[in-house]
Write a protein that holds these residues in place. Structure first.
Motif, PDB file in Angstrom:
ATOM      1  N   UNK A 613       5.672  -2.188 -24.162  1.00 14.73           N
ATOM      2  CA  UNK A 613       6.567  -1.556 -25.226  1.00 14.73           C
ATOM      3  C   UNK A 613       5.643  -0.796 -26.526  1.00 14.73           C
ATOM      4  N   UNK A 614       4.695  -0.292 -26.184  1.00 18.51           N
ATOM      5  CA  UNK A 614       3.871   0.286 -27.508  1.00 18.51           C
ATOM      6  C   UNK A 614       4.497   1.623 -27.868  1.00 18.51           C
ATOM      7  N   UNK A 615       4.399   1.704 -29.102  1.00 18.10           N
ATOM      8  CA  UNK A 615       5.062   2.901 -29.995  1.00 18.10           C
ATOM      9  C   UNK A 615       3.731   3.680 -30.122  1.00 18.10           C
ATOM     10  N   UNK A 616       4.058   5.169 -29.617  1.00 15.56           N
ATOM     11  CA  UNK A 616       2.774   6.175 -29.829  1.00 15.56           C
ATOM     12  C   UNK A 616       3.531   7.429 -29.687  1.00 15.56           C
ATOM     13  N   UNK A 617       2.858   8.183 -30.312  1.00 10.33           N
ATOM     14  CA  UNK A 617       3.227   9.639 -30.409  1.00 10.33           C
ATOM     15  C   UNK A 617       2.288  10.792 -29.709  1.00 10.33           C
ATOM     16  N   UNK A 618       2.689  11.764 -29.040  1.00  2.72           N
ATOM     17  CA  UNK A 618       2.044  12.782 -28.555  1.00  2.72           C
ATOM     18  C   UNK A 618       1.914  14.031 -29.366  1.00  2.72           C
ATOM     19  N   UNK A 619       2.966  14.116 -29.905  1.00  2.19           N
ATOM     20  CA  UNK A 619       3.055  15.315 -31.010  1.00  2.19           C
ATOM     21  C   UNK A 619       3.376  14.586 -32.335  1.00  2.19           C
ATOM     22  N   UNK A 620       3.285  14.994 -33.761  1.00  2.00           N
ATOM     23  CA  UNK A 620       3.482  14.387 -34.720  1.00  2.00           C
ATOM     24  C   UNK A 620       5.049  14.372 -34.950  1.00  2.00           C
ATOM     25  N   UNK A 621       5.697  13.177 -35.197  1.00  2.00           N
ATOM     26  CA  UNK A 621       7.183  12.939 -35.526  1.00  2.00           C
ATOM     27  C   UNK A 621       7.869  13.343 -34.344  1.00  2.00           C
ATOM     28  N   UNK A 622       7.266  13.114 -33.185  1.00  3.49           N
ATOM     29  CA  UNK A 622       8.253  13.230 -32.054  1.00  3.49           C
ATOM     30  C   UNK A 622       8.411  11.755 -31.231  1.00  3.49           C
ATOM     31  N   UNK A 623       9.420  11.156 -31.024  1.00  4.01           N
ATOM     32  CA  UNK A 623       9.517   9.842 -30.621  1.00  4.01           C
ATOM     33  C   UNK A 623       9.245   9.967 -28.990  1.00  4.01           C
ATOM     34  N   UNK A 624       8.714   8.758 -28.512  1.00  6.09           N
ATOM     35  CA  UNK A 624       8.451   8.644 -27.164  1.00  6.09           C
ATOM     36  C   UNK A 624       9.064   7.619 -26.673  1.00  6.09           C
ATOM     37  N   UNK A 625       8.862   7.299 -25.179  1.00  6.02           N
ATOM     38  CA  UNK A 625       9.742   6.060 -24.652  1.00  6.02           C
ATOM     39  C   UNK A 625       9.136   4.846 -24.660  1.00  6.02           C
ATOM     40  N   UNK A 626       9.893   3.711 -24.929  1.00  7.46           N
ATOM     41  CA  UNK A 626       9.367   2.241 -25.056  1.00  7.46           C
ATOM     42  C   UNK A 626       9.257   1.840 -23.454  1.00  7.46           C
ATOM     43  N   UNK A 627       9.497   0.539 -23.393  1.00  7.93           N
ATOM     44  CA  UNK A 627       9.630   0.180 -22.126  1.00  7.93           C
ATOM     45  C   UNK A 627      10.866   0.395 -21.373  1.00  7.93           C
ATOM     46  N   UNK A 628      10.687   0.821 -20.083  1.00  5.75           N
ATOM     47  CA  UNK A 628      11.679   1.294 -19.287  1.00  5.75           C
ATOM     48  C   UNK A 628      11.590   0.596 -17.617  1.00  5.75           C
ATOM     49  N   UNK A 629      12.578   0.719 -16.960  1.00  5.65           N
ATOM     50  CA  UNK A 629      12.524   0.169 -15.584  1.00  5.65           C
ATOM     51  C   UNK A 629      13.204   1.294 -14.792  1.00  5.65           C
ATOM     52  N   UNK A 630      12.703   1.170 -13.276  1.00 11.57           N
ATOM     53  CA  UNK A 630      13.288   1.955 -12.401  1.00 11.57           C
ATOM     54  C   UNK A 630      13.311   1.334 -10.964  1.00 11.57           C
ATOM     55  N   UNK A 631      14.472   1.375 -10.518  1.00 15.21           N
ATOM     56  CA  UNK A 631      14.738   0.734  -8.975  1.00 15.21           C
ATOM     57  C   UNK A 631      14.763   1.961  -8.105  1.00 15.21           C
ATOM     58  N   UNK A 632      14.090   1.965  -6.892  1.00 17.16           N
ATOM     59  CA  UNK A 632      14.046   2.946  -5.932  1.00 17.16           C
ATOM     60  C   UNK A 632      14.219   2.361  -4.661  1.00 17.16           C
ATOM     61  N   UNK A 633      15.118   3.272  -3.752  1.00 16.27           N
ATOM     62  CA  UNK A 633      15.510   3.035  -2.311  1.00 16.27           C
ATOM     63  C   UNK A 633      15.200   4.187  -1.602  1.00 16.27           C
ATOM     64  N   UNK A 634      14.324   3.962  -0.686  1.00 14.50           N
ATOM     65  CA  UNK A 634      13.803   5.340   0.143  1.00 14.50           C
ATOM     66  C   UNK A 634      13.858   4.884   1.381  1.00 14.50           C
ATOM     67  N   UNK A 635      14.062   5.798   2.313  1.00 12.14           N
ATOM     68  CA  UNK A 635      14.237   5.676   3.838  1.00 12.14           C
ATOM     69  C   UNK A 635      13.289   6.751   4.543  1.00 12.14           C
ATOM     70  N   UNK A 636      12.943   6.538   5.524  1.00 13.56           N
ATOM     71  CA  UNK A 636      12.414   7.554   6.663  1.00 13.56           C
ATOM     72  C   UNK A 636      12.823   7.210   8.004  1.00 13.56           C
ATOM     73  N   UNK A 637      13.699   7.943   8.563  1.00 12.59           N
ATOM     74  CA  UNK A 637      14.621   8.074   9.636  1.00 12.59           C
ATOM     75  C   UNK A 637      13.827   9.320  10.764  1.00 12.59           C
ATOM     76  N   UNK A 638      12.872   8.592  11.430  1.00 13.14           N
ATOM     77  CA  UNK A 638      12.206   9.437  12.253  1.00 13.14           C
ATOM     78  C   UNK A 638      12.688   9.455  13.602  1.00 13.14           C
TER      79      UNK A 638
END
Length: 643
Positions: A613-638
């Protein structure tokens, strides 16, 4: 920070991946990963090229190409959280990297660059990177490097459906599907995706410590690629790909503007078509391609201020391996460009034509030595383009049953034709601009080792690049104006090392990338800028990656370090040499589980980005994302017959 570099240094001793189809690896070396960049490498000895591995592409499939590269390559991308991202390879500018899809360089002809956040990772099968000048191969703009977006040839015999759905923090959603249908000769591949991000993440305003939620920075992108392929024989085929893209986002506001943030939008629509016939049935192999590109951007729903271009592209090429030690390739490429920009006058620019002629060859006078040469000359309406050659060499210093040590070198000229905006924007554009011209020198060492338990590849490259007539938009007498103002020197060292380790039922992959890249403005009309580092070019960039697999389970962790960057040269009491953005460290991790249900493949994945959850900037005065989560379901029907 010392712990990070110590950790990275230890991993460097263990890391690597062996590139398949390398002509200089002995047969006794086990090769388990195919190098997709082999067709580009064949005529460019000594040039540095890398493929992003499939495991990393899968991890970042919900994001744009900017996230994939910033996490897994020693490359800096200037970006914000609101959907704009531009690349900086080896200290060069955003318009110094070509982005290639078939025979199309998708860079905007008005701006000269690609927004890497709008290139969807999900739609493509492979991503190859070329570091360093490649204008002799890719034409205008490839001063710093090139990116190649790849679609695999599957020749489906039956049916196959891949689908992905992911949900994440801050309103992130990705839904995608890939449908393969074919009979072994004819194949239809349909790739669809939809991505949405509300971007309502919390941040702390640096000026006063107040907390806000980001407002009016929503992103909504969607697109498809339709492939229609026909194989006459194993050595003759026709392939067509139609890429339709619609990218929309609200322009992210500064942190200092909260609350009561205004809402402005950018709407981009693209149609890209590339159709190619290839015949390899004879000693003299040949192919021909036709392409069409339509780009259109509308700012803040103002239909009267459209910025767009249409272009037609045709290319023919023939190649022959006269002998196993000598071969050549010759070709020509034509482009017709019609701008549709509200601000341009038809008296200044109605259309533009260009034609490029190129010759490439390789020669291996010894079993341990390979030489290549590339020659290119482009002709452009009312514009002088320099002749562009490149020379490359690779020499095997040491060969054993399990290892290879290789010395590589490359010299290349490069150029960039000024964009339409540079030349034709009313009152400010300068039609008399000269093309940017660069000369690059590269020297590298590569060590490969392979046994049944370990495969490792370590590359160390040093480079020096001198670019003259560097174009920048700077304040002038009537506004911001483009001029050939600078001469820039970019130099540095890159270390990349990859290792696969196999221990009974477990396997590990370690990867380390590090780039040291000091750049310097060598000459400039503003004498106070001479000797200064270029803006948005960190001297230090490093990434580390580890993935472990056991049975149906896999877990990964990756980390990246980005050094200090100058954001401008204006100077202040705090930063007399210009605004400085602090260095930052990001860490991500994830876990996945493969499932088999009625002989079909499924996968569940959970990922955590910015774990600390580090705070940082890639351009002056622009906020960037903190800690985030992602859940993914993938399928391969062959349901392939050749499954």
């Amino acid at each position: 920070m010392r712990r990070f570099f110590l950790f990275a240094g230890l991993l460097a001793l263990l890391s690597g991946v062996v590139n398949a189809q390398d002509e200089f690896v002995t047969d006794s070396v086990l090769l388990h990963e195919v190098a997709t960049y082999a067709p580009y490498k064949k005529y460019q000895a000594g040039a540095k090229m890398e493929s992003i591995p499939a495991s990393q592409v899968e991890i970042a499939q919900s994001a744009g190409l900017d996230q994939l590269l910033s996490r897994f390559a020693p490359i800096y991308l200037k970006s914000n959280a609101g959907g704009l991202s531009s690349i900086r390879i080896r200290g060069t500018a955003a318009d110094h990297t070509s982005v290639n899809f078939g025979g199309i360089n998708i860079n905007s002809l008005t701006l000269g660059q690609t927004d890497f956040s709008s290139v969807p990772v999900y739609l493509f099968d492979s991503f190859d990177l070329q570091y360093g000048s490649s204008s002799a191969v890719n034409g205008s703009g490839s001063i710093g490097g090139a990116a190649y977006l790849g679609l695999n040839g599957n020749w489906t015999d039956g049916a196959r459906v891949k689908a992905t759905a992911s949900e994440g923090s801050f309103g992130e959603q990705l839904y995608g599907a890939k449908v393969f249908l074919g009979n072994g000769k004819f194949e239809s591949v349909t790739r669809l995706y939809y991505f949405m991000l509300k971007n309502d993440f919390p941040f702390t305003r640096t000026s006063d410590g107040k907390e806000f939620d980001q407002e009016n920075a929503m992103i909504e992108n969607m697109g498809l690629i339709q492939e229609l392929n026909y194989r006459f024989s194993s050595k003759e085929w026709w392939k067509t790909a139609v890429w339709i893209e619609h990218d929309w986002h609200q322009v992210q506001a500064l942190m200092s503007s909260h609350p009561n943030v205004p809402s402005e939008t950018l709407d981009n629509k693209h149609i890209r078509i590339w159709s190619e016939y290839e015949n390899r049935r004879h000693a003299l192999q040949y192919k021909g391609g036709l392409g069409f590109v339509h780009d259109m951007q509308v700012y803040d729903n103002n239909g009267e201020q459209k910025i767009g271009t249409d272009r037609l592209i045709a290319e023919i090429e023939a190649k022959q391996d006269v002998h196993s030690s000598f071969g050549y390739k010759i070709g020509a490429k034509y482009k017709y460009i019609k701008p549709d920009v509200y601000a341009y006058s038809s008296d200044v620019i109605d259309h533009e034509q260009s034609a490029a002629f190129y010759l490439s060859s390789f020669y291996t006078p010894l079993k341990t030595l390979k030489l290549t040469v590339n020659l290119r000359q482009e002709l452009v309406t009312n514009f002088d383009v320099p002749f562009t050659p490149s020379l490359g060499a690779e020499y095997r210093l040491l060969i054993t049953d399990l290892s290879v040590l290789k010395l590589t070198g490359n010299l290349a000229k490069s150029y960039r034709i000024p964009t339409f905006n540079d030349r034709f924007w009313p009152e400010l554009g300068n039609p008399d601009l000269k093309p940017e011209k660069g000369m690059s020198y590269e020297l590298g060492l590569q060590y490969q080792y392979c046994s049944a338990a370990i495969q490792t590849d370590v590359k160390l490259n040093g480079f020096y690049m001198d670019v003259e007539d560097w174009i920048e938009w700077r304040p002038g007498s009537i506004g911001w104006e483009p001029e050939n103002r600078s001469r820039v020197i970019s130099q540095g060292v890159e270390l990349q090392s990859n290792t696969d380790v196999f221990l009974r039922k477990m396997s590990f992959n370690f990867r380390l990338n590090y780039s040291f890249n000091p750049t310097e403005i060598k000459e400039d009309q503003i004498t106070s800028l001479v000797g200064k580092q270029l803006i948005y070019v960190p001297k230090h960039v490093a990434t580390v990656y580890l993935i472990a697999k056991h049975g149906l389970w896999s877990a990964f962790a990756d980390a990246s370090f980005t050094g200090e960057r100058l954001a401008d040269h204006s100077g202040s009491a705090k930063f007399p040499n210009g605004t400085v953005l602090d260095s930052y460290f990001l860490m991500n991790c994830g876990l996945s589980r493969d499932l088999k249900i009625k002989e079909q493949d499924f996968k569940l994945s959970l990922a955590v980005n910015n774990l600390l959850d580090n705070d940082y900037q890639n351009q002056p005065d622009y906020a960037m994302w903190g800690r985030s989560f992602r859940f993914t379901l993938s399928t391969d029907l062959n349901f392939n017959k050749n499954k």
